[in-house]
Design a protein around this motif. Sequence first.
Motif, PDB file in Angstrom:
ATOM      1  N   LEU A 178      -2.323  -4.166   1.006  1.00 59.23           N
ATOM      2  CA  LEU A 178      -1.063  -3.444   1.186  1.00 59.23           C
ATOM      3  C   LEU A 178      -1.350  -2.227   2.048  1.00 59.23           C
ATOM      4  O   LEU A 178      -2.090  -1.330   1.648  1.00 59.23           O
ATOM      5  CB  LEU A 178      -0.521  -3.040  -0.188  1.00 59.23           C
ATOM      6  CG  LEU A 178       0.812  -2.299  -0.216  1.00 59.23           C
ATOM      7  CD1 LEU A 178       1.902  -3.106   0.464  1.00 59.23           C
ATOM      8  CD2 LEU A 178       1.215  -2.003  -1.656  1.00 59.23           C
ATOM      9  N   ASP A 179      -0.775  -2.234   3.258  1.00 61.33           N
ATOM     10  CA  ASP A 179      -1.082  -1.234   4.283  1.00 61.33           C
ATOM     11  C   ASP A 179      -0.179  -0.012   4.149  1.00 61.33           C
ATOM     12  O   ASP A 179       0.927  -0.109   3.630  1.00 61.33           O
ATOM     13  CB  ASP A 179      -0.863  -1.876   5.662  1.00 61.33           C
ATOM     14  CG  ASP A 179      -1.683  -1.218   6.753  1.00 61.33           C
ATOM     15  OD1 ASP A 179      -2.330  -0.195   6.496  1.00 61.33           O
ATOM     16  OD2 ASP A 179      -1.672  -1.744   7.879  1.00 61.33           O
ATOM     17  N   ASP A 180      -0.651   1.132   4.618  1.00 62.59           N
ATOM     18  CA  ASP A 180       0.158   2.358   4.716  1.00 62.59           C
ATOM     19  C   ASP A 180       0.777   2.759   3.387  1.00 62.59           C
ATOM     20  O   ASP A 180       1.922   3.240   3.340  1.00 62.59           O
ATOM     21  CB  ASP A 180       1.294   2.177   5.748  1.00 62.59           C
ATOM     22  CG  ASP A 180       0.772   1.823   7.126  1.00 62.59           C
ATOM     23  OD1 ASP A 180      -0.434   2.005   7.357  1.00 62.59           O
ATOM     24  OD2 ASP A 180       1.565   1.359   7.956  1.00 62.59           O
ATOM     25  N   PHE A 181       0.056   2.571   2.308  1.00 61.53           N
ATOM     26  CA  PHE A 181       0.640   2.841   1.000  1.00 61.53           C
ATOM     27  C   PHE A 181       1.009   4.315   0.857  1.00 61.53           C
ATOM     28  O   PHE A 181       0.230   5.206   1.196  1.00 61.53           O
ATOM     29  CB  PHE A 181      -0.307   2.439  -0.136  1.00 61.53           C
ATOM     30  CG  PHE A 181       0.321   2.591  -1.494  1.00 61.53           C
ATOM     31  CD1 PHE A 181       1.222   1.645  -1.966  1.00 61.53           C
ATOM     32  CD2 PHE A 181       0.049   3.697  -2.280  1.00 61.53           C
ATOM     33  CE1 PHE A 181       1.828   1.783  -3.198  1.00 61.53           C
ATOM     34  CE2 PHE A 181       0.653   3.858  -3.520  1.00 61.53           C
ATOM     35  CZ  PHE A 181       1.549   2.896  -3.974  1.00 61.53           C
ATOM     36  N   ALA A 245      -9.330   4.073   2.190  1.00 57.23           N
ATOM     37  CA  ALA A 245      -8.688   5.279   2.717  1.00 57.23           C
ATOM     38  C   ALA A 245      -8.587   5.147   4.229  1.00 57.23           C
ATOM     39  O   ALA A 245      -9.579   4.879   4.900  1.00 57.23           O
ATOM     40  CB  ALA A 245      -9.486   6.511   2.338  1.00 57.23           C
ATOM     41  N   GLU A 246      -7.393   5.314   4.773  1.00 57.42           N
ATOM     42  CA  GLU A 246      -7.179   5.206   6.217  1.00 57.42           C
ATOM     43  C   GLU A 246      -7.248   6.578   6.878  1.00 57.42           C
ATOM     44  O   GLU A 246      -6.884   7.587   6.275  1.00 57.42           O
ATOM     45  CB  GLU A 246      -5.787   4.649   6.520  1.00 57.42           C
ATOM     46  CG  GLU A 246      -5.485   3.269   6.005  1.00 57.42           C
ATOM     47  CD  GLU A 246      -4.199   2.742   6.648  1.00 57.42           C
ATOM     48  OE1 GLU A 246      -3.149   2.837   6.011  1.00 57.42           O
ATOM     49  OE2 GLU A 246      -4.281   2.234   7.784  1.00 57.42           O
ATOM     50  N   GLY A 247      -7.692   6.613   8.127  1.00 56.90           N
ATOM     51  CA  GLY A 247      -7.617   7.840   8.915  1.00 56.90           C
ATOM     52  C   GLY A 247      -8.596   8.927   8.509  1.00 56.90           C
ATOM     53  O   GLY A 247      -8.283  10.116   8.591  1.00 56.90           O
TER      54      GLY A 247
HETATM   55 MG    MG Z   1      -2.285   1.524   7.982  1.00 52.06          MG
END
Ligand code: MG
Length: 301
Positions: A178-181, A245-247
């Motif tokens: 699940l992306d960009d949660f 964790a993104e970014g």
């Molecule tokens: Mg994302």
Amino acid sequence: RAKADGRSRSVLFDPAMEELRRNQRMLEEDLREALERDQLTLVYQPKFGLLADRMTGCEALLRWHHPIHGAMNPGRFVPAAEEAGMAATLTRNVLGMVCRQIRDWQARGLEVPVAVNISASLFATDQAVQLVREALMVSGVPPRLLQVELTEQVFIRSADAARAALHSLHELGVSVALDDFGTGYSSLGYLQHLDFDVLKIDQGFIQNLGIRDDGAQGNGARGNSLWIVETILRLAHGLGAEVVAEGVETPEQLHLLREIGCDAAQGYLLGRPMPAEAFATLFTAPVGGAVPHAEGRAQDA
Ligand code: MG
Ligand code: C2E
Ligand code: MG
Ligand code: MG
């Protein structure tokens, strides 16, 4: 007279709408040509396992080298392609490229799990699942090496269809992230009924880690974002999902994520999206050699 023209015209003919339609037609033609001429490529961003302390896989990200407009960002052209009804065509191509790359790496002895983004619109029907099944069959890629990333948009559009799609993907042996949660109009309600393998915390939360509300920085600073990230982490672990964790851009963010027990991280600190060759080199680098430093990592593509 000009005024009268303008007025009568605005009733029958809306220049703004016409402009929009013309742009869409141009994009559609351009994109078809791009697909034929291999102007669409994928770059790969490393995913770094915090427990294993090494690269554990990557995410495939689309790039369009437009002959006139230059490098185009997927944040711009993917939604436009969807508007033009080209989501399935685009996704078939992306899945094809990803699977060929996985096979290519396999042939060189590299087992690289790759995550691929699939447009939310394709989950309203069983198109997304069909496209994944087709790509696996054509390529012979082991399903365990493929992960599908989707956003919570899919549940807003059609919760039942999304649930069915997730189930089918799991039956195929493909994992789901699940992306960009935490962005958009998320509701925790749908989490009750769905099982994800991975939950990716949006970079908006990660980039504020270690910054306290009064602006103080440093490892001791415990701002709202850290509480939120830690809570999402607990929630995900409780639901049996891993957390990415993104970014992640600074050593301090990485340190805090390690401290609270985050499973994996992605971000410019650990590696920018890069061509397949560069990624393969990084992936095979000895443990320790893969320990990230803020500067000098491979270039963005
Ligand atoms: Mg994302
Ligand atoms: P995403 O799936 O959430 O991908 C992460 C985006 O964040 C990527 O942007 C990546 O380059 C960027 N990023 C990674 N690390 C950092 C960092 O440390 N700092 C900052 N500021 N940014 C970072 P990109 O490549 O421009 O892609 C944007 C979005 O376009 C993706 O968001 C995804 O939703 C979509 N997209 C990309 N490739 C595809 C594709 O093949 N198919 C579909 N349907 N969508 C795609
Ligand atoms: Mg993604
Ligand atoms: Mg995104």
